[in-house]
Design an enzyme around this catalytic site. Structure first.
Site, PDB file in Angstrom:
ATOM      1  N   HIS A 151       1.376  -3.692  -7.132  1.00 27.51           N
ATOM      2  CA  HIS A 151       1.783  -4.893  -6.406  1.00 27.51           C
ATOM      3  C   HIS A 151       0.534  -5.756  -6.253  1.00 27.51           C
ATOM      4  CE1 HIS A 151       3.795  -6.513  -2.455  1.00 27.51           C
ATOM      5  NE2 HIS A 151       3.202  -7.455  -3.135  1.00 27.51           N
ATOM      6  N   HIS A 197      -7.247 -12.358 -18.691  1.00 30.46           N
ATOM      7  CA  HIS A 197      -7.058 -11.786 -20.029  1.00 30.46           C
ATOM      8  C   HIS A 197      -7.413 -10.293 -20.062  1.00 30.46           C
ATOM      9  CE1 HIS A 197     -11.341 -11.359 -20.849  1.00 30.46           C
ATOM     10  NE2 HIS A 197     -11.462 -12.418 -20.064  1.00 30.46           N
ATOM     11  N   GLY A 251       0.797  -1.213   0.000  1.00 32.41           N
ATOM     12  CA  GLY A 251       0.000   0.000   0.000  1.00 32.41           C
ATOM     13  C   GLY A 251       0.830   1.264   0.000  1.00 32.41           C
TER      14      GLY A 251
HETATM   15  O1  JB2 Z   1      15.911   2.342   0.976  1.00 30.83           O
HETATM   16  C1  JB2 Z   1      16.205   1.160   1.099  1.00 30.83           C
HETATM   17  C2  JB2 Z   1      15.490   0.280   1.951  1.00 30.83           C
HETATM   18  N1  JB2 Z   1      14.396   0.438   2.748  1.00 30.83           N
HETATM   19  C3  JB2 Z   1      14.159  -0.751   3.325  1.00 30.83           C
HETATM   20  N2  JB2 Z   1      17.257   0.614   0.416  1.00 30.83           N
HETATM   21  C4  JB2 Z   1      17.620  -0.701   0.550  1.00 30.83           C
HETATM   22  N3  JB2 Z   1      18.657  -1.144  -0.159  1.00 30.83           N
HETATM   23  N4  JB2 Z   1      16.956  -1.531   1.365  1.00 30.83           N
HETATM   24  C5  JB2 Z   1      15.914  -1.052   2.040  1.00 30.83           C
HETATM   25  N5  JB2 Z   1      15.087  -1.647   2.907  1.00 30.83           N
HETATM   26  C6  JB2 Z   1      15.201  -3.031   3.308  1.00 30.83           C
HETATM   27  O2  JB2 Z   1      14.228  -3.792   2.637  1.00 30.83           O
HETATM   28  C7  JB2 Z   1      14.949  -3.256   4.780  1.00 30.83           C
HETATM   29  O3  JB2 Z   1      16.089  -2.971   5.533  1.00 30.83           O
HETATM   30  C8  JB2 Z   1      14.564  -4.731   4.800  1.00 30.83           C
HETATM   31  O4  JB2 Z   1      15.676  -5.566   4.978  1.00 30.83           O
HETATM   32  C9  JB2 Z   1      13.953  -4.942   3.426  1.00 30.83           C
HETATM   33  C10 JB2 Z   1      12.469  -5.123   3.502  1.00 30.83           C
HETATM   34  O5  JB2 Z   1      12.236  -6.396   3.999  1.00 30.83           O
HETATM   35  P1  JB2 Z   1      10.827  -6.968   4.474  1.00 30.83           P
HETATM   36  O6  JB2 Z   1      10.980  -8.431   4.653  1.00 30.83           O
HETATM   37  O7  JB2 Z   1      10.344  -6.145   5.611  1.00 30.83           O
HETATM   38  O8  JB2 Z   1       9.842  -6.622   3.303  1.00 30.83           O
HETATM   39  P2  JB2 Z   1       9.980  -6.943   1.758  1.00 30.83           P
HETATM   40  O9  JB2 Z   1       9.852  -5.612   1.104  1.00 30.83           O
HETATM   41  O10 JB2 Z   1      11.144  -7.739   1.423  1.00 30.83           O
HETATM   42  O11 JB2 Z   1       8.680  -7.828   1.483  1.00 30.83           O
HETATM   43  C11 JB2 Z   1       7.394  -7.293   1.333  1.00 30.83           C
HETATM   44  O12 JB2 Z   1       6.976  -7.352  -0.016  1.00 30.83           O
HETATM   45  C12 JB2 Z   1       6.915  -8.658  -0.558  1.00 30.83           C
HETATM   46  C13 JB2 Z   1       6.534  -8.549  -2.011  1.00 30.83           C
HETATM   47  C14 JB2 Z   1       6.520  -8.157   2.225  1.00 30.83           C
HETATM   48  O13 JB2 Z   1       5.281  -7.582   2.309  1.00 30.83           O
HETATM   49  C15 JB2 Z   1       6.378  -9.543   1.692  1.00 30.83           C
HETATM   50  O14 JB2 Z   1       5.424 -10.262   2.450  1.00 30.83           O
HETATM   51  C16 JB2 Z   1       5.940  -9.516   0.236  1.00 30.83           C
HETATM   52  N6  JB2 Z   1       5.910 -10.866  -0.260  1.00 30.83           N
END
Ligand code: JB2
Length: 564
Positions: A152, A143, A76
């Site tokens: 997303h 489709h 979101g």
């Molecule tokens: O500005 C950034 C930044 N902000 C957060 N730069 C970089 N390089 N990394 C950043 N991060 C990092 O993204 C955080 O430190 C954290 O390690 C990672 C986000 O991890 P998280 O497991 O919280 O969410 P996600 O974005 O990997 O997963 C979300 O989206 C997926 C599609 C979740 O909602 C999942 O359930 C979903 N499948």
């Protein structure tokens, strides 16, 4: 020797592992590293190393990393993903598409760049997927769906045929969007939602699952359990600020509730404070207060005179319930927060003066309720600090109100664009607390995307007291509500297509190709013998170039609709 293909994944959380699982199995990259600002450099994720934060991107590019992929997901909120993408693009990175081999993607689907398609996701015939979209595990994009960039589509969500999704939209896990529905940009649809009709831009339906737009034909449709919350998310919330314009009289306060209801406001708001806890006995009045109430009295004495006691608020809330208008009051001290929390206000309206009052903000946040925070007098750093503090301590959704704290606020100091800046910077809904004379700036704020409008009102501008002069009278408040509602309904969902009422005018207003003069069968059709005239129920003039040069299939009279 061909150059090594090197990939940087930006973000090292859950989404990164989903993406890594695919790229490692496909074996298309010779080297993969990850940037993440909160995971220590050197940490290995599925055999790939976190090398540090995004500041390293230019160096990695110089080292031959040419591909990047944003592996920070978004629920979101796509602001961060957009920012990260822009940053990587500016450095020169290219974005590959990463599609799990178990996903089924139709041959004529049109994927953008930088998209992720998870395990067993389906993208069916003719679907168009915008850049940087995530189509996650098991999602079904039927489709002819059109998915805007940065959207997303979460795990198991189903978009039936012909659904059109704007940019930056989040569709929660296992949400279902029925055939042909249009979802406006930047909207958020919660997990398990059943979407039965078009959804305007920037709609937020988070939390509990619900049906959007009940349709008698749709089996299994159900009413929203939290209609009120849903309404707040979708409509501009108009708060009629009574403040202390009742001059401390409960009777006048009741009349203000009547006037706010009559004007069509959603909420009538008061102010609750223990004067001794709110101001020190040495605090002087503000300049505008001296002008409107004289300089002799201290601020504390003025407040003692103007502020109702706790019993009065209990009566006022009851009165609002009987009048069916929502009661709200702004607390000015911690005791008042506790009192109003017990009294049962649905969310908090924090005034501009409290944005730096950390003990106050922490007490507000602890209640976990949503917060509408006025930002008059504040700069971005102060707002950012207050927002972080509120979030850290558990506050619900935060909406920031732009405001110029002067009574009345000069038009030249309104800077309404700052409202949009806050929206972009903080990724939250915004609104406007209007201290200007008249109604036009509130209407402009509505047009610029305000989710909340707050405006002071009084029963009579000539009454004695600090805020009457800068307030609307009841008929002006009603005019404001009408104008805001008109603008709100006129803004629409941003998708350019003919409306139902326009469609019925097409035949009368558009033209068809007709005979300019009598035409004989077999005659070549040229600019000499055909032209375009109303009505529009014949061959469209869009086919002009195709018709010119062809032969008449029969005789036509002058003005007769052509057939080919
Ligand atoms: O500005 C950034 C930044 N902000 C957060 N730069 C970089 N390089 N990394 C950043 N991060 C990092 O993204 C955080 O430190 C954290 O390690 C990672 C986000 O991890 P998280 O497991 O919280 O969410 P996600 O974005 O990997 O997963 C979300 O989206 C997926 C599609 C979740 O909602 C999942 O359930 C979903 N499948």
């Amino acid at each position: 020797m061909s150059e090594k293909k090197k990939l940087v994944l930006i973000g090292g959380g859950g989404h990164c592992r989903s993406v890594l699982d695919v790229v490692l199995r496909l074996n298309t990259f010779d080297e993969i590293v990850i940037t993440d600002h909160s995971i220590p450099a050197g940490t290995q994720i599925m055999g790939c190393e976190i090398v540090g934060g995004d500041g390293l991107l230019p160096r990695l590019y110089e080292e031959g990393f040419r591909y990047a992929f944003i592996t920070v997901g978004s629920i979101g909120d796509t602001v961060l993903r957009r920012k990260l993408c822009q940053n990587a693009l500016e450095t020169g990175f290219l974005f590959p598409n990463i599609v799990d081999p178990s996903a089924a993607v139709a041959a004529d689907a049109e994927p953008g760049t930088g998209i992720f398609v998870g395990k067993q996701a389906v993208i069916n015939a003719g679907a168009v997927i915008g850049d940087m979209a995530i189509i996650n595990t098991g999602a079904i994009v039927e489709h002819d769906c059109r998915i805007g960039g940065f959207s997303h589509i979460s795990v198991g969500a189903t978009l039936c045929g012909g659904t059109s999704v704007g940019s930056g939209v989040f569709i929660g896990a296992h949400a279902t969007v029925v055939q042909g529905v249009v979802i406006g940009r930047d909207s958020t649809i919660g997990a398990g939602a059943l979407v039965l009709g078009d959804v305007p831009n920037e709609t937020k339906v988070v939390g509990k699952w619900r049906a959007l737009r009940r349709s008698p034909l749709a089996a299994g449709a159900f009413e929203s359990e939290e209609k009120k919350v849903n309404d707040i998310s979708n409509r501009i919330l108009i708060i009629a600020e009574a403040g202390v314009n009742h001059n401390g009289s409960l009777e006048l306060a009741y009349r203000m509730v009547d006037a706010a209801k009559e004007a069509g406001a959603d909420i009538v708001k008061f102010q609750t404070a223990k004067p001794e806890q709110m101001v020190s006995k040495f605090a002087g009045k503000a300049e505008y207060q001296k002008k409107t109430t004289g300089g002799e009295e201290s601020q504390i004495d003025m407040l003692r005179r103007l502020l109702p006691g706790q019993d009065d608020f209990i009566c006022l809330k009851k009165y609002c319930e009987t009048k069916e208008i929502e009661f709200l009051s702004t607390p000015f001290d911690i005791e008042s927060i506790r009192f109003l929390d017990e009294l049962g206000c649905r969310f908090w309206k924090v005034p501009s003066g409290e944005i730096t009052n950390y003990p106050y903000l922490m007490e507000i946040a602890r209640t976990k309720k949503p917060v509408v925070l006025s930002t008059g007098m504040a700069d971005t750093d102060e707002i950012s600090a207050a927002v972080s503090l509120l979030r850290e301590h558990g506050a619900g959704e935060i909406c920031l109100l732009h405001c110029t704290t002067e009574y009345p606020a000069p038009f030249g100091e309104v800077n309404l664009r700052a409202m949009q800046t806050m929206k972009e910077s903080f990724g939250c809904r915004v609104g406007y607390s209007d201290h200007t004379p008249g109604i036009e700036i509130s209407v402009a704020a509505a047009a610029l995307g305000a989710a909340v409008i707050e405006k002071h009102f009084t029963l009579d501008r000539n009454m004695e007291g600090p805020d009457h002069k800068a307030s609307l009278e009841p008929d002006e408040l009603a005019a404001l509500v009408r104008a805001v509602r008109h603008v709100e309904s006129a803004l629409g969902n941003g998708i350019k297509r003919p409306t139902d009422s326009e469609k019925k005018n097409i035949v009368a207003a558009r033209k068809s190709i007709v005979a300019r003069r009598p035409i004989r069968k077999g005659e070549t059709l040229t600019v000499e013998n055909i032209t375009t005239k109303r009505p529009g129920n014949g061959i469209s003039p869009m086919r002009w170039n195709e018709v010119i040069g062809s032969k008449a299939i029969r005789d036509f009279e002058e003005d007769e609709l052509l057939e080919v």
